[in-house]
Design a protein around this motif. Structure first.
Motif, mmCIF file in Angstrom:
data_model
loop_
_atom_site.group_PDB
_atom_site.id
_atom_site.type_symbol
_atom_site.label_atom_id
_atom_site.label_comp_id
_atom_site.label_asym_id
_atom_site.label_seq_id
_atom_site.Cartn_x
_atom_site.Cartn_y
_atom_site.Cartn_z
ATOM 1 N N ALA A 79 -5.295 6.281 -0.969
ATOM 2 C CA ALA A 79 -5.034 5.234 0.699
ATOM 3 C C ALA A 79 -6.509 5.075 0.724
ATOM 4 C CB ALA A 79 -4.559 6.461 1.298
ATOM 5 N N ALA A 80 -7.709 5.156 0.152
ATOM 6 C CA ALA A 80 -9.038 5.427 1.025
ATOM 7 C C ALA A 80 -9.014 3.823 -0.135
ATOM 8 C CB ALA A 80 -9.634 6.196 -0.177
ATOM 9 N N LYS A 81 -8.201 3.350 -1.193
ATOM 10 C CA LYS A 81 -9.323 2.358 -2.266
ATOM 11 C C LYS A 81 -8.507 1.642 -2.308
ATOM 12 C CE LYS A 81 -8.967 1.514 -7.064
ATOM 13 N NZ LYS A 81 -8.850 1.739 -8.878
ATOM 14 N N VAL A 82 -7.126 1.692 -1.953
ATOM 15 C CA VAL A 82 -6.067 0.171 -1.754
ATOM 16 C C VAL A 82 -5.946 -0.202 -0.179
ATOM 17 C CG1 VAL A 82 -3.339 0.167 -1.535
ATOM 18 C CG2 VAL A 82 -4.335 1.455 -3.869
ATOM 19 N N ALA A 83 -6.330 0.744 0.588
ATOM 20 C CA ALA A 83 -6.052 0.589 2.071
ATOM 21 C C ALA A 83 -7.371 -1.098 2.388
ATOM 22 C CB ALA A 83 -6.357 1.231 2.729
ATOM 23 N N PRO A 84 -8.408 -1.092 1.613
ATOM 24 C CA PRO A 84 -9.437 -2.190 1.871
ATOM 25 C C PRO A 84 -9.404 -3.543 0.587
ATOM 26 C CG PRO A 84 -10.571 0.444 1.620
ATOM 27 C CD PRO A 84 -9.743 0.656 1.006
ATOM 28 N N MET A 85 -8.113 -3.474 0.523
ATOM 29 C CA MET A 85 -7.680 -3.929 -1.040
ATOM 30 C C MET A 85 -6.536 -4.820 -0.310
ATOM 31 S SD MET A 85 -7.258 -2.367 -5.385
ATOM 32 C CE MET A 85 -7.502 -3.645 -5.738
ATOM 33 N N ALA A 86 -5.797 -4.032 0.465
ATOM 34 C CA ALA A 86 -4.979 -4.525 1.412
ATOM 35 C C ALA A 86 -5.606 -5.633 2.229
ATOM 36 C CB ALA A 86 -4.124 -3.701 1.730
ATOM 37 N N VAL A 132 0.692 -1.201 -0.296
ATOM 38 C CA VAL A 132 0.088 0.210 0.224
ATOM 39 C C VAL A 132 0.813 1.372 -0.131
ATOM 40 C CG1 VAL A 132 -2.005 1.291 1.186
ATOM 41 C CG2 VAL A 132 -1.540 -1.096 1.073
ATOM 42 N N ASP A 133 1.822 1.204 1.062
ATOM 43 C CA ASP A 133 2.710 2.587 1.086
ATOM 44 C C ASP A 133 3.366 2.559 -0.102
ATOM 45 O OD1 ASP A 133 2.053 2.778 3.193
ATOM 46 O OD2 ASP A 133 3.647 2.041 4.701
ATOM 47 N N LYS A 134 3.609 1.275 -0.801
ATOM 48 C CA LYS A 134 4.774 1.593 -1.889
ATOM 49 C C LYS A 134 4.199 2.156 -3.616
ATOM 50 C CE LYS A 134 6.993 -1.406 -5.351
ATOM 51 N NZ LYS A 134 7.261 -2.731 -5.921
ATOM 52 N N ILE A 135 2.840 1.627 -3.099
ATOM 53 C CA ILE A 135 1.732 2.058 -4.280
ATOM 54 C C ILE A 135 1.640 3.830 -4.643
ATOM 55 C CG2 ILE A 135 -0.435 1.773 -4.807
ATOM 56 C CD1 ILE A 135 -0.010 -0.798 -5.215
ATOM 57 N N ILE A 136 1.789 4.009 -3.341
ATOM 58 C CA ILE A 136 1.350 5.524 -3.394
ATOM 59 C C ILE A 136 2.443 6.352 -3.235
ATOM 60 C CG2 ILE A 136 0.706 7.301 -0.829
ATOM 61 C CD1 ILE A 136 -1.372 4.423 -0.310
ATOM 62 N N ALA A 137 3.292 5.777 -2.536
ATOM 63 C CA ALA A 137 4.657 6.669 -2.890
ATOM 64 C C ALA A 137 5.518 6.678 -4.321
ATOM 65 C CB ALA A 137 5.790 5.823 -2.153
ATOM 66 N N GLU A 138 4.856 5.606 -4.767
ATOM 67 C CA GLU A 138 4.901 5.770 -6.702
ATOM 68 C C GLU A 138 4.396 6.852 -7.403
ATOM 69 O OE1 GLU A 138 4.607 2.269 -7.924
ATOM 70 O OE2 GLU A 138 6.847 1.262 -7.105
ATOM 71 N N GLN A 139 3.055 6.865 -7.013
ATOM 72 C CA GLN A 139 2.153 7.818 -7.424
ATOM 73 C C GLN A 139 2.244 9.051 -6.985
ATOM 74 O OE1 GLN A 139 -0.322 7.586 -9.976
ATOM 75 N NE2 GLN A 139 0.581 5.456 -9.873
ATOM 76 N N GLY A 165 -9.790 -6.496 -4.771
ATOM 77 C CA GLY A 165 -10.927 -5.780 -4.953
ATOM 78 C C GLY A 165 -12.253 -5.967 -4.232
ATOM 79 N N ARG A 166 -12.769 -5.293 -4.698
ATOM 80 C CA ARG A 166 -14.544 -5.642 -4.139
ATOM 81 C C ARG A 166 -14.926 -7.108 -4.729
ATOM 82 N NH1 ARG A 166 -18.354 -1.883 -5.511
ATOM 83 N NH2 ARG A 166 -16.632 -0.643 -7.043
ATOM 84 N N GLY A 167 -15.492 -7.161 -4.840
ATOM 85 C CA GLY A 167 -17.122 -8.497 -5.108
ATOM 86 C C GLY A 167 -16.084 -10.284 -6.101
ATOM 87 N N VAL A 168 -14.347 -9.140 -5.264
ATOM 88 C CA VAL A 168 -13.960 -11.027 -6.364
ATOM 89 C C VAL A 168 -13.868 -12.398 -5.506
ATOM 90 C CG1 VAL A 168 -11.783 -12.037 -6.126
ATOM 91 C CG2 VAL A 168 -11.376 -8.854 -6.752
#
Length: 233
Positions: A31-38, A4-11, A58-61
């Motif tokens: 953060a709002a999107k990725v944290a629930p995925m994590a 999560v931190d890696k994706i946010i830092a890259e963006q 993701g949702r509904g997987v």
């Protein structure tokens, strides 16, 4: 650093390099999107056959027979995808694989109830939204290959040799599909059983591939044929 931190830092870094002042807003949105995925990935990970790094889910997987699914680092599965693990060799994802929203990975037939072979995806390869991977006969995708939206792979075919018997009752026959490394399979392509796509090949949008594509070739059409070659002269 977690995924999560890696994706946010890259963006954040990309926006900073571009001189944008939106990086703070984008960081919060990610953060709002990725944290629930994590979190979903953390709940799934103990059920997987093996896992390297925390997947983002993701949702509904829908995941079936998770103990037969093996993942590398940084797997991303987007909303409402379906992965069925029930197969002879399992489902195996390399590092940095992404599965687009609504994609279906089905290694075993609903009709015959036969246990199929499975799927192997190499490092850095991706399935765009809406793909259908019918891997009952076995599908192998090499490193850093891209499958566009709505690509369909069918590693089995219906038997229809006896005209006196309905096709459904004659069952299916399996033959593997192999897609090499560094390929681009554009949107809406259909690849039939037994086909091999060579390394670095490109298949144009909407093509129906019924025979082998050489490495470095560009194919398109219905049925697909060679349009040109990318291979160095």
């Amino acid at each position: 650093m977690g995924i999560v931190d890696k994706i946010i830092a890259e963006q954040r870094e990309r926006l900073r390099e571009a001189g944008s002042d939106r990086w703070r807003i984008v960081s919060a949105q990610l953060a709002a999107k990725v944290a629930p995925m994590a979190l979903r990935g953390a709940l799934l990970a103990p059920r997987l056959g093996s896992v390297r790094g925390m997947p983002l889910i993701g949702r509904g997987v829908r995941i079936r027979n998770a103990h037969l699914i093996h993942t590398g680092k940084d797997l991303v599965v987007e909303d409402f995808a379906e992965i069925q693990g029930l197969s002879r060799d399992g489902i195996r994802f390399g590092d940095g694989v992404s599965i687009g929203s609504g994609t279906l990975i089905r290694p075993s037939s609903y009709y015959s109830r036969a246990i199929g072979v499975g799927l192997v995806m190499g490092n850095g390869s991706s399935l765009s939204p809406g793909c259908y991977i019918g891997c009952s006969g076995g599908v192998t995708i090499g490193d850093k290959s891209m499958l566009g939206p709505g690509v369909r792979l069918f590693a089995e075919d219906h038997v229809m040799s006896d005209p006196t018997v309905d096709v459904k009752s004659q069952g299916v026959e399996w033959s593997p599909i192999t897609i090499g490394a560094g390929c681009w399979i554009a949107s809406g392509v259909t690849i039939t059983s037994g086909v091999t796509i060579g390394d670095g090949a490109v298949v144009a949008a909407g093509a129906v591939v019924t025979r082998d594509v050489p490495a470095g070739a560009v194919w398109g059409g219905i049925p697909a044929r060679e349009l040109k070659s990318r291979a160095p002269e």
